[in-house]
Design a protein around this motif. Sequence first.
Motif, PDB file in Angstrom:
ATOM      1  N   UNK A 160       0.863  -1.115  -0.121  1.00 60.18           N
ATOM      2  CA  UNK A 160      -0.084  -0.287   0.207  1.00 60.18           C
ATOM      3  C   UNK A 160       0.695   1.160  -0.290  1.00 60.18           C
ATOM      4  N   UNK A 161       2.116   1.648   0.964  1.00 60.08           N
ATOM      5  CA  UNK A 161       2.941   2.800   0.409  1.00 60.08           C
ATOM      6  C   UNK A 161       3.277   2.607  -0.195  1.00 60.08           C
ATOM      7  N   UNK A 162       4.102   1.399  -1.059  1.00 57.20           N
ATOM      8  CA  UNK A 162       4.362   1.785  -2.762  1.00 57.20           C
ATOM      9  C   UNK A 162       3.566   2.505  -3.783  1.00 57.20           C
ATOM     10  N   UNK A 163       2.101   2.118  -3.317  1.00 57.86           N
ATOM     11  CA  UNK A 163       1.285   2.569  -4.385  1.00 57.86           C
ATOM     12  C   UNK A 163       0.943   3.434  -4.127  1.00 57.86           C
ATOM     13  N   UNK A 164       1.039   4.332  -2.161  1.00 61.89           N
ATOM     14  CA  UNK A 164       0.812   5.882  -2.375  1.00 61.89           C
ATOM     15  C   UNK A 164       2.111   6.858  -2.623  1.00 61.89           C
ATOM     16  N   UNK A 165       3.137   5.367  -2.394  1.00 59.53           N
ATOM     17  CA  UNK A 165       5.130   6.747  -3.316  1.00 59.53           C
ATOM     18  C   UNK A 165       4.632   6.480  -4.756  1.00 59.53           C
ATOM     19  N   UNK A 166       3.946   5.939  -5.613  1.00 59.41           N
ATOM     20  CA  UNK A 166       3.733   6.125  -6.965  1.00 59.41           C
ATOM     21  C   UNK A 166       2.485   7.293  -7.219  1.00 59.41           C
ATOM     22  N   UNK A 167       1.426   7.437  -6.466  1.00 53.57           N
ATOM     23  CA  UNK A 167       0.754   8.347  -6.915  1.00 53.57           C
ATOM     24  C   UNK A 167       0.863   9.433  -6.461  1.00 53.57           C
ATOM     25  N   UNK A 168       1.630   9.907  -4.838  1.00 53.98           N
ATOM     26  CA  UNK A 168       1.922  11.354  -4.565  1.00 53.98           C
ATOM     27  C   UNK A 168       3.286  12.003  -5.591  1.00 53.98           C
ATOM     28  N   UNK A 169       3.734  11.132  -6.105  1.00 51.82           N
ATOM     29  CA  UNK A 169       5.090  11.241  -6.646  1.00 51.82           C
ATOM     30  C   UNK A 169       4.401  11.983  -7.904  1.00 51.82           C
ATOM     31  N   UNK A 170       3.970  10.846  -8.649  1.00 53.44           N
ATOM     32  CA  UNK A 170       2.757  11.363  -9.851  1.00 53.44           C
ATOM     33  C   UNK A 170       2.174  13.081  -9.865  1.00 53.44           C
ATOM     34  N   UNK A 171       1.172  12.765  -8.285  1.00 52.44           N
ATOM     35  CA  UNK A 171       0.491  14.806  -8.307  1.00 52.44           C
ATOM     36  C   UNK A 171       0.936  16.056  -7.716  1.00 52.44           C
ATOM     37  N   UNK A 172       2.342  15.331  -7.496  1.00 56.74           N
ATOM     38  CA  UNK A 172       3.483  15.884  -6.880  1.00 56.74           C
ATOM     39  C   UNK A 172       4.377  16.635  -8.402  1.00 56.74           C
ATOM     40  N   UNK A 173       4.467  15.750  -9.126  1.00 56.81           N
ATOM     41  CA  UNK A 173       4.281  16.342  -9.994  1.00 56.81           C
ATOM     42  C   UNK A 173       3.604  16.780 -11.261  1.00 56.81           C
ATOM     43  N   UNK A 174       2.723  16.286 -11.048  1.00 58.17           N
ATOM     44  CA  UNK A 174       1.199  17.665 -11.736  1.00 58.17           C
ATOM     45  C   UNK A 174       1.535  18.843 -11.021  1.00 58.17           C
ATOM     46  N   UNK A 175       1.993  18.649 -10.104  1.00 54.61           N
ATOM     47  CA  UNK A 175       1.485  20.127  -9.667  1.00 54.61           C
ATOM     48  C   UNK A 175       2.413  21.494  -9.630  1.00 54.61           C
ATOM     49  N   UNK A 176       3.603  20.544  -9.746  1.00 58.44           N
ATOM     50  CA  UNK A 176       4.637  21.480 -10.130  1.00 58.44           C
ATOM     51  C   UNK A 176       4.783  21.490 -11.773  1.00 58.44           C
ATOM     52  N   UNK A 177       4.441  21.320 -12.750  1.00 53.05           N
ATOM     53  CA  UNK A 177       3.870  21.387 -13.810  1.00 53.05           C
ATOM     54  C   UNK A 177       2.819  22.237 -14.298  1.00 53.05           C
ATOM     55  N   UNK A 178       1.556  21.876 -13.188  1.00 52.02           N
ATOM     56  CA  UNK A 178       0.482  23.064 -13.920  1.00 52.02           C
ATOM     57  C   UNK A 178       0.823  24.561 -12.885  1.00 52.02           C
ATOM     58  N   UNK A 179       0.997  25.052 -11.494  1.00 54.79           N
ATOM     59  CA  UNK A 179       1.055  25.504 -10.706  1.00 54.79           C
ATOM     60  C   UNK A 179       2.566  25.906 -10.493  1.00 54.79           C
ATOM     61  N   UNK A 180       3.978  25.582 -10.664  1.00 56.52           N
ATOM     62  CA  UNK A 180       4.746  25.830 -10.337  1.00 56.52           C
ATOM     63  C   UNK A 180       5.693  25.901  -9.106  1.00 56.52           C
ATOM     64  N   UNK A 181       4.462  24.590  -8.176  1.00 49.69           N
ATOM     65  CA  UNK A 181       4.508  24.815  -7.259  1.00 49.69           C
ATOM     66  C   UNK A 181       3.970  23.053  -6.707  1.00 49.69           C
ATOM     67  N   UNK A 182       5.526  22.388  -5.982  1.00 51.85           N
ATOM     68  CA  UNK A 182       5.055  20.971  -5.401  1.00 51.85           C
ATOM     69  C   UNK A 182       4.274  21.921  -3.612  1.00 51.85           C
ATOM     70  N   UNK A 183       4.336  20.185  -3.320  1.00 48.98           N
ATOM     71  CA  UNK A 183       3.779  20.743  -1.694  1.00 48.98           C
ATOM     72  C   UNK A 183       4.954  21.784  -0.934  1.00 48.98           C
ATOM     73  N   UNK A 184       5.926  20.975  -1.148  1.00 49.28           N
ATOM     74  CA  UNK A 184       7.382  21.421  -0.627  1.00 49.28           C
ATOM     75  C   UNK A 184       7.745  22.845  -0.586  1.00 49.28           C
ATOM     76  N   UNK A 185       7.530  23.321  -2.109  1.00 46.70           N
ATOM     77  CA  UNK A 185       7.448  24.474  -2.307  1.00 46.70           C
ATOM     78  C   UNK A 185       6.499  25.077  -2.256  1.00 46.70           C
ATOM     79  N   UNK A 186       5.343  24.787  -2.123  1.00 43.27           N
ATOM     80  CA  UNK A 186       5.046  25.756  -1.899  1.00 43.27           C
ATOM     81  C   UNK A 186       5.098  26.339  -0.093  1.00 43.27           C
TER      82      UNK A 186
END
Length: 196
Positions: free
Chosen positions: A105-131
């Motif tokens: 479950x942790x591996x699935x979460x990691x893959x999903x969250x990694x893709x989501x953070x990449x999506x955020x960075x591409x769309x808004x310029x900010x990952x959660x950490x950058x924000x």
Amino acid sequence: MSFGDPNNPYSQQPPQGQPSHPQQAPQGVPPQYGYPQQPYGAYPPAGMPGVPGAGMPPLAHWGQRVGAYLLDMLIILGPMYALGFIDLAGSDDPANAEPGAFFLIGIVYTLAMGIYQLYLEGKTGQTTGKKVLGISLHREADGRTLGFGMAFVRKLAHFLDSAACYLGWLWPLWDAKKQTFADKVCSTVVVKVNKG
């Protein structure tokens, strides 16, 4: 009233053929029909790269970039390790334990969250950490965000930062534009933004 009278609103007309104010294209009219063009995705005068008169905002310093990266890694990888430790704690023989359901479950979460953070960075310029740290990733030429595809390419280009004995990760410490090797290859900059 005469034509030269200062109280006459028609007395100070601009010379023929020159508009008295800049014309803007009416709503829905493409700018190529004689109207001045505005850069696509232009930012307000607060400043982003490539916007005339705005100038480039302050560049993010190395510490902010490292802090954002570490926070993102904690968000992406932390739950996977926590769930893996739960699996180990529930095992009869932790030394020879196989990955269990929690770890998967942790591996699935990691893959999903990694893709989501990449999506955020591409769309808004900010990952959660950058924000959280008030920084944002943009194209150097025009200040626009990268989009998912180019954000993914930039992540792959970080290989160059590691390949040269990790020198690319330290390059922003002395570079004029505070860019890593990946930033230089992808023509991106990380800038400070107003938190709000």
